[in-house]
Design a protein around this motif. Structure first.
Motif: not given
Length: 194
Positions: A112, A115, A122-123, A126-127, A129-130, A153, A157-158
């Motif tokens: 990942d 991350r 990026a944060k 990812f938020s 995506l999460d 990507s 990215s987990r």
């Protein structure tokens, strides 16, 4: 903070992915294999034998996706050789297979690694995506289809394998159908003018 050694350790998996992709690209470029990824050769692959041609087509799609060969080239070859239905089905299977192979290769090398980036952009990405992993990926797949950068990507990215695979299955049909219909329209248009 920290010196170069700390940064190198922090981003070593991301660096490993970049080195792998550059080496893969260079191998295909220097060996001349990259030039073989063209419409004529892909059509010839499918024309020889439907079973062995389809298997080779899928393998070529997997390799091509790693070295930045656009997926529409494979779709065009399949539609022109088979027809819009079977060409579309084969491209769908090849695209799902290719993106899955890319996911596992890049995930194995990089984990990942994205991350680890300490960027506000990026944060924020990812938020989203999460919060909505499946929905976000389906939208991305519908827009960007098999784009290698998207595959890399998401793998880094987990994103969980199950969601990644489901997003492939659900996000790729619409653009593939639209491309198939578009290619058929263009073929009919130019054939009528010839």
């Amino acid at each position: 903070m920290g010196g170069p050694g700390v940064l190198l350790r922090k981003y070593q998996r991301l660096i490993a992915v970049v080195i792998f992709l550059v080496l893969a690209f260079l191998f295909f470029e220097v060996s001349g294999l990259r030039q073989g990824f063209n419409l004529e050769n892909l059509r010839a692959t499918l024309s020889e034998s439907i079973v062995s041609g389809a298997i080779l087509f899928i393998l070529l799609f997997c390799a091509g996706n790693l070295i930045q060969i656009p997926g529409w080239l494979f779709l065009a070859a399949a539609v022109l050789t088979l027809d819009k239905l079977w060409g579309g089905v084969l491209t769908y299977v090849a695209a799902v297979t290719s993106c899955t192979v890319t996911y596992w290769l890049i995930k194995t090398l990089g984990g990942d690694a994205l991350r680890q980036l300490e960027s506000p952009i990026a944060k924020r990405i990812f938020s989203h995506l999460d919060e909505h992993p499946l929905r976000s990926q389906i939208v991305l797949r519908t827009i960007f289809q098999t784009a290698p950068a998207l595959n890399y990507s998401l793998a880094l990215s987990r994103v969980r394998p199950r969601e990644y695979f489901l997003a492939l299955l659900l996000g790729l049909p619409l653009p593939i159908i639209l491309y198939c219909v578009g290619f058929e329209f263009l073929i009919d248009y130019f054939m009528a003018r010839a």
